[in-house]
Write an enzyme that holds these catalytic residues in place. Structure first.
Site, PDB file in Angstrom:
ATOM      1  N   CYS B  86       0.829  -1.199   0.000  1.00  0.00           N
ATOM      2  CA  CYS B  86       0.000   0.000   0.000  1.00  0.00           C
ATOM      3  C   CYS B  86       0.874   1.264   0.000  1.00  0.00           C
ATOM      4  O   CYS B  86       1.520   1.552  -0.983  1.00  0.00           O
ATOM      5  CB  CYS B  86      -0.983  -0.058   1.174  1.00  0.00           C
ATOM      6  SG  CYS B  86      -2.357   1.076   0.986  1.00  0.00           S
ATOM      7  N   HIS B 194      -3.418  -5.721   1.185  1.00  0.00           N
ATOM      8  CA  HIS B 194      -2.733  -5.901   2.471  1.00  0.00           C
ATOM      9  C   HIS B 194      -2.686  -7.383   2.882  1.00  0.00           C
ATOM     10  O   HIS B 194      -3.614  -7.858   3.541  1.00  0.00           O
ATOM     11  CB  HIS B 194      -3.485  -5.136   3.563  1.00  0.00           C
ATOM     12  CG  HIS B 194      -3.336  -3.657   3.482  1.00  0.00           C
ATOM     13  ND1 HIS B 194      -2.381  -2.955   4.174  1.00  0.00           N
ATOM     14  CD2 HIS B 194      -4.018  -2.734   2.773  1.00  0.00           C
ATOM     15  CE1 HIS B 194      -2.487  -1.668   3.910  1.00  0.00           C
ATOM     16  NE2 HIS B 194      -3.476  -1.499   3.059  1.00  0.00           N
ATOM     17  N   GLU B 196      -1.059  -8.663   5.247  1.00  0.00           N
ATOM     18  CA  GLU B 196      -1.024  -8.786   6.720  1.00  0.00           C
ATOM     19  C   GLU B 196      -2.432  -8.757   7.318  1.00  0.00           C
ATOM     20  O   GLU B 196      -2.618  -9.117   8.475  1.00  0.00           O
ATOM     21  CB  GLU B 196      -0.128  -7.695   7.330  1.00  0.00           C
ATOM     22  CG  GLU B 196      -0.737  -6.303   7.450  1.00  0.00           C
ATOM     23  CD  GLU B 196      -0.744  -5.525   6.144  1.00  0.00           C
ATOM     24  OE1 GLU B 196      -0.477  -6.115   5.082  1.00  0.00           O
ATOM     25  OE2 GLU B 196      -1.038  -4.310   6.195  1.00  0.00           O
TER      26      GLU B 196
END
Lengths: 79, 218
Positions: B86, B194, B196
């Site tokens: 990002c 993302h 994560e």
């Protein structure tokens, strides 16, 4: 000396912000506007720097940070 | 493998990355401050998501010139793996480590939602655990995720097989549905989604975990 720098999107780069502003201007009745491109205005205080040197410094600053050459071009005035 | 997660003023996914690396992947991971001149002994660098320097001027523009990025650039030149997520992707583009740039989403909105991606390549050190052509769900959360590159640049990306992830339903106007690319050498990956946030079942998807596992095994 003061540098007035204008950073604008290159031709062909999509400007959704400009399109949104155009849409709102039309809603407000400004029907004669055919297009809007939104850019940035940056003022630098270069007191004591001679004009020739200032031009070189501004070009370097625009290339390194103030404009992104992938999407933006710039112009400036000294006064 | 030791991971380093760079923390810029305004990063906000740094702790999420640390959590996944330490608690889920169970690997050594540490924070690297943006003003640090060197990276210590890390084997992999993560540039996390967020709004470094308040997105002032352009997203990633200021962070790209912070002291730590000089060290990241040297690390990458030597072949070290770098992952930008990002805002990290935006920083890599601004730093010239990846081609192109990220501009405002076509619809001007901040989009935060699960996103289907096609894995275009599994022969990178970031994606070896995926099947080629596999569709995965990894969330996006951005307002400036519209990948832009000129036609000649896009041709180079396609020719060199640098496009690693594509959106199956383009949410932001990105050229060629691009969600993630690698550099020509293949050791730097930038992606808007993302991973994560998709590394544990409780979060609705574990599809991001394979990326961390790929990196760990590379």
């Amino acid at each position: 000396m003061k540098a007035k720098i204008y950073v604008t999107l290159k031709k062909g780069v999509h400007d959704p912000q400009g399109e949104a502003v155009l849409g709102t201007l039309k809603h407000l009745g400004f029907k004669d506007v055919k297009g809007v491109r939104v850019g940035k205005y940056i003022e630098l205080n270069l007191d004591g720097v001679p004009a020739d040197k200032a031009r070189h410094r501004i070009d370097a600053m625009c290339a390194k940070l103030l404009a992104n050459p992938v999407i933006e071009s710039y112009s400036y005035e000294l006064d | 493998m030791k991971f380093g997660v760079v923390q810029f003023p305004g990063s906000n996914c740094d702790q999420d990355c640390l959590y996944v690396l330490r608690k889920v992947l169970k690997r050594d991971a540490r924070l690297l401050w943006h003003a640090a001149g060197d990276l210590g002994d890390v084997d992999c660098v993560i540039l996390p998501g967020g709004f470094s320097y308040g997105d002032y001027l352009r997203t990633g523009a200021m962070a790209a010139h912070s002291p730590v990025m000089r060290a990241v650039s040297t690390f990458a030149d030597r072949g070290g793996p770098v992952l930008g997520i990002c805002n990290g992707f935006q920083i890599l583009c601004e730093a010239g480590l990846l081609p192109g740039t990220l501009i405002r989403n076509k619809n001007l909105q901040f989009i935060c939602e699960p996103c289907a991606l096609r894995v275009e390549r599994n022969d990178t050190r970031f994606t070896s655990q995926y099947r080629p052509g596999e569709t995965v769900s990894i969330p996006i959360a951005h307002q400036d995720g519209h990948y832009y590159i000129d036609e000649a640049g896009l041709e180079r990306l396609e020719k060199n097989r640098q496009i690693v992830f594509r959106y199956t339903s383009n949410p932001n106007g990105s050229v060629a549905d691009i969600a993630g690319i690698v550099n020509e050498k293949g050791n730097i990956l930038g992606m808007m989604p993302h991973p994560e946030r998709a590394s544990e079942k409780i979060l609705g998807s574990e599809d991001g975990l394979k990326l961390w596992m790929s990196l760990n095994g590379s």
